[in-house]
Design a protein around this motif. Structure first.
Motif: not given
Length: 229
Positions: A127-147
């Protein structure tokens, strides 16, 4: 019905970025919030005496009496909406607090609350960033695969059909759980109060357990028997 419609709109052929699926996911979360608010209101419409407990828990139950005039003789079945529209159902904690005050139930467990927080984080990113990964999001989420790691301000959240279906199943299960819990709690409240419900009010209460899979258009992505029994 709403889940059925949103599921049908999902683009199941997409393998990469899909704006349609992004919109479906945003809608899924928005419709769930609206469901929680409308269901809360319907409970008050069926049993207005619950407002006392809500007020005693510190929630504002006041309304402008002039607004009731807009509904004439139908104001009784609009009361819950007038009260509920001022409340925030935007997080699991807030939903739990409101339903605990109303009927002493918590729709979300601790683990479910954490999972819903992750759902909201993804929704807010879209909603707020059009789905583009932000630094805050990257630091908060563990969604990406391990590799794989996200590159902030370059990579995007990809809403695949599987991603969408997993969140839809979670939302669907919470909604079904909420319906069962409120049905049981309100029945107990009625029994303890000794009040005799009219057939119309009984029908409204029984509607909490109405099952969409009985409809002829239901498909494999709809609510199944296990969620409504």
């Amino acid at each position: 019905m709403t889940l059925h419609d949103v599921s049908k709109a999902c683009d199941r052929s997409a393998t990469g970025l899909s704006r349609v699926n992004e919109i479906c996911f945003i809608g899924l979360v928005s419709y769930f919030e609206a469901f929680c608010k409308d269901h809360f209101a319907s409970i008050i419409n069926i049993e207005p005496t619950l407002l006392k407990g809500l007020r005693n828990s510190g929630h504002d139950t006041s309304i402008d009496p002039e607004r009731l005039l807009d509904f004439r003789d139908d104001w009784v079945v609009k009361l819950g909406f007038l009260v509920s529209e001022k409340y925030d159902f935007g997080t699991a904690q807030k939903i739990n607090a409101l339903f605990m005050a109303l009927l002493k139930i918590s729709p979300f467990s601790k683990d479910e609350a954490k999972e819903y927080e992750a759902v909201l984080r993804d929704r807010n990113l879209l909603v707020h960033h059009g789905g583009t990964i932000t630094l805050a999001y990257a630091n908060q989420t563990s969604a990406p695969p391990a590799n794989k790691s996200y590159t902030p301000y370059y990579d995007s959240l990809v809403v695949t059909a599987d991603y969408f279906d997993q969140r839809l199943t979670f939302i669907r299960d919470i909604a079904a759980k909420l319906l069962r819990a409120t049905y049981s709690a309100l029945n107990s409240y009625i029994h303890q109060s000794g009040e005799q419900y009219s057939e119309e009010r009984k029908k409204a209460l029984d509607a909490f357990l109405w099952r969409y899979e009985d409809e002829p258009d239901a498909d494999e992505h709809d609510i199944d028997d296990a969620d409504t029994h």
